[in-house]
Scaffold this motif. Structure first.
Motif, PDB file in Angstrom:
ATOM      1  N   SER A  23       6.544  49.695  37.199  1.00  0.00           N
ATOM      2  CA  SER A  23       6.978  49.962  38.573  1.00  0.00           C
ATOM      3  C   SER A  23       6.611  51.386  38.933  1.00  0.00           C
ATOM      4  CB  SER A  23       8.490  49.759  38.733  1.00  0.00           C
ATOM      5  OG  SER A  23       9.203  50.843  38.170  1.00  0.00           O
ATOM      6  N   ARG A  24       6.637  51.702  40.216  1.00  0.00           N
ATOM      7  CA  ARG A  24       6.357  53.056  40.675  1.00  0.00           C
ATOM      8  C   ARG A  24       7.430  54.030  40.196  1.00  0.00           C
ATOM      9  NH1 ARG A  24       3.019  53.619  45.318  1.00  0.00           N
ATOM     10  NH2 ARG A  24       4.492  55.073  46.257  1.00  0.00           N
ATOM     11  N   HIS A  25       8.597  53.539  39.887  1.00  0.00           N
ATOM     12  CA  HIS A  25       9.702  54.396  39.459  1.00  0.00           C
ATOM     13  C   HIS A  25       9.383  55.130  38.160  1.00  0.00           C
ATOM     14  CE1 HIS A  25      13.680  55.916  38.736  1.00  0.00           C
ATOM     15  NE2 HIS A  25      13.794  55.227  37.620  1.00  0.00           N
ATOM     16  N   GLU A  29       8.081  58.553  38.901  1.00  0.00           N
ATOM     17  CA  GLU A  29       9.169  59.349  39.480  1.00  0.00           C
ATOM     18  C   GLU A  29      10.137  59.811  38.395  1.00  0.00           C
ATOM     19  OE1 GLU A  29      10.631  56.577  42.313  1.00  0.00           O
ATOM     20  OE2 GLU A  29       8.815  56.678  43.552  1.00  0.00           O
ATOM     21  N   ALA A  30      10.404  58.955  37.432  1.00  0.00           N
ATOM     22  CA  ALA A  30      11.292  59.324  36.327  1.00  0.00           C
ATOM     23  C   ALA A  30      10.672  60.407  35.454  1.00  0.00           C
ATOM     24  CB  ALA A  30      11.622  58.089  35.484  1.00  0.00           C
ATOM     25  N   ALA A  47      12.035  54.286  31.547  1.00  0.00           N
ATOM     26  CA  ALA A  47      12.116  53.743  32.907  1.00  0.00           C
ATOM     27  C   ALA A  47      11.280  52.478  33.090  1.00  0.00           C
ATOM     28  CB  ALA A  47      11.675  54.804  33.906  1.00  0.00           C
TER      29      ALA A  47
END
Length: 226
Positions: A121-123, A126-127, A155
């Motif tokens: 995921s794109r997260h 970000e994490a 993540a």
């Protein structure tokens, strides 16, 4: 296929990268660093020569964005490239071509860039940035980078398992202060990289002393060394 973080430490000027991939020997192709100049991650369908080329352009006076753009313009197939750059002044740049694999994302943070492709995921990216920015600046840059890579794995990591990882940091020497790699691991290359860092960190500065002044070198700790 790959996610990474590159960064500059504002308190020490160190530059470094941490990277992991489902492919073999990712650290042999993708992260590039030069003390006092910058750090580059070139990934997705990587063109390894982009890293040294971008660093050469920065050394000749270009800022990160200019150097990255110029190097990409000189080479073909940019639609397949994902490139991140941080220069010695902490200026950042990132590019992701429209043919990047799977779920891909890139985030510019405070003196850092995280990027990835074929992500769960794109997260994830970000994490990675959130972890790096949350760590105290007095923590060694290599530790901050590695912890950020671990946060990305926690993540969700890539869509599939990762198999290789690397940690690369330059200080003020002509060679990397830290250059650790796990070229292939069926289960957890980031855990393997963590073990390497834990073993290497206590000896790290001794290797610098040995190189610069052998007369002041501590014991080598090997059989036959007295």
């Amino acid at each position: 296929m790959t996610f990474s973080i590159i960064a500059r430490c504002p308190s020490t000027g160190m530059l470094g990268a941490a990277i992991t991939s489902s492919s073999i020997a990712v650290a042999a192709r993708c992260p590039w660093v030069k003390a006092g100049v910058g750090v580059v991650a070139t990934q997705n369908v990587t063109l390894p020569s982009l890293g040294p080329e971008i660093l050469d352009l920065i050394e000749r006076g270009h800022v990160a964005e200019e150097a990255m753009t110029a190097a990409l313009q000189r080479n073909g197939f940019n639609q397949y490239r994902q490139v991140a750059v941080v220069d010695a002044a902490g200026r950042a740049a990132v590019f992701t071509g429209d043919q990047a694999l799977g779920t891909h994302h890139a985030v510019v943070g405070n003196g850092c860039v995280a990027a990835g492709n074929l992500l769960s995921s794109r997260h994830v990216v970000e994490a990675v940035v959130a972890s790096f920015e949350s760590q105290p600046p007095e923590v060694h840059l290599a530790e901050r980078l590695l912890a950020a890579l671990e946060a990305g794995l926690a993540a969700g990591g890539e869509a599939g398992p990762v198999h290789s990882a690397g940690l690369l940091v330059a200080d003020d020497l002509r060679w990397p202060l830290v250059d650790l790699r796990v070229d292939w691991d069926e289960t957890d290359p980031i855990a393997g990289l963590r073990r390497l860092w834990q073993a290497y960190q206590p000896q790290m500065n001794d290797y610098v002393t040995r190189a610069l002044n052998p007369l002041a070198a501590p014991s080598y700790g090997v059989p036959g060394d007295e």
